[in-house]
Design a protein around this motif. Structure first.
Motif, mmCIF file in Angstrom:
data_model
loop_
_atom_site.group_PDB
_atom_site.id
_atom_site.type_symbol
_atom_site.label_atom_id
_atom_site.label_comp_id
_atom_site.label_asym_id
_atom_site.label_seq_id
_atom_site.Cartn_x
_atom_site.Cartn_y
_atom_site.Cartn_z
ATOM 1 N N ILE A 201 30.044 38.049 36.837
ATOM 2 C CA ILE A 201 29.310 38.824 35.832
ATOM 3 C C ILE A 201 30.252 39.747 35.080
ATOM 4 O O ILE A 201 30.236 39.812 33.851
ATOM 5 N N VAL A 202 31.092 40.467 35.813
ATOM 6 C CA VAL A 202 31.976 41.463 35.212
ATOM 7 C C VAL A 202 33.192 40.816 34.564
ATOM 8 O O VAL A 202 33.736 41.337 33.599
ATOM 9 N N ASN A 203 33.627 39.663 35.083
ATOM 10 C CA ASN A 203 34.774 38.925 34.579
ATOM 11 C C ASN A 203 36.060 39.759 34.647
ATOM 12 O O ASN A 203 36.698 40.052 33.643
ATOM 13 N N ILE A 204 36.433 40.112 35.847
ATOM 14 C CA ILE A 204 37.649 40.887 36.090
ATOM 15 C C ILE A 204 38.831 39.928 36.193
ATOM 16 O O ILE A 204 38.775 38.916 36.892
ATOM 17 N N ASN A 205 39.899 40.251 35.497
ATOM 18 C CA ASN A 205 41.131 39.467 35.581
ATOM 19 C C ASN A 205 42.075 40.133 36.572
ATOM 20 O O ASN A 205 42.334 41.319 36.481
ATOM 21 N N MET A 206 42.579 39.330 37.505
ATOM 22 C CA MET A 206 43.511 39.839 38.506
ATOM 23 C C MET A 206 44.815 39.063 38.405
ATOM 24 O O MET A 206 44.819 37.882 38.075
ATOM 25 N N SER A 207 45.896 39.733 38.721
ATOM 26 C CA SER A 207 47.186 39.056 38.687
ATOM 27 C C SER A 207 47.315 38.111 39.882
ATOM 28 O O SER A 207 46.675 38.291 40.919
ATOM 29 N N LYS A 208 48.169 37.117 39.724
ATOM 30 C CA LYS A 208 48.379 36.158 40.805
ATOM 31 C C LYS A 208 49.029 36.818 42.015
ATOM 32 O O LYS A 208 48.751 36.457 43.149
#
Length: 134
Positions: free
Chosen positions: A69-76
């Motif tokens: 829902i929030v669509n958080i991008n996280m680093s690898k």
């Protein structure tokens, strides 16, 4: 033809439902039965597998839904670190089960102690964060 893939959050939900079904079955059908030779195995499955799996996967399911829902991008790199943390905690938990099974240590049952629930809730959240794809 469009392929329909099974998402990770649906797998988390199915595993948590299976765990909840076993917990309910154990509490209603097996808990008050007189001890049999197989009841120790069912007790251990309830205490060490079903209850922690329920907390772990229901939290992973809720976290995965919230992340979608929030669509958080996280680093690898952060996902890799979280994967190592969850893997290390899983290995430590397996060692804990083995040591507890051979009666080296005696701790309170997992299903009835709130600190274990909190630990598995945090680990489920970290697991969902680690497996989340951008």
């Amino acid at each position: 033809m469009k392929k329909k893939a099974i998402t990770s959050d649906s797998v988390y939900a199915i595993i948590s439902l299976i765990s909840l079904i076993y917990i309910n079955y154990y509490q209603n059908a097996l808990y008050y039965k007189p001890t049999a030779k197989h009841s120790i195995l069912f007790d251990k499955i309830y205490e060490y597998i079903a209850t922690p799996c329920f907390y772990f996967f229901i939290t992973a399911f809720i976290t995965a839904i919230l992340l979608n829902i929030v669509n958080i991008n996280m680093s690898k790199t952060l996902r890799k670190v979280l994967t190592y943390v969850v893997a290390l905690a899983s290995i430590l938990y397996i060692v804990f089960i083995i040591v507890s099974s051979i009666k080296v240590i005696n701790l309170s049952p997992i299903g009835f102690n709130h600190i274990y629930s909190v630990i598995f809730i945090i680990l489920g959240c970290l697991f969902a964060l680690a497996s989340h794809k951008n």
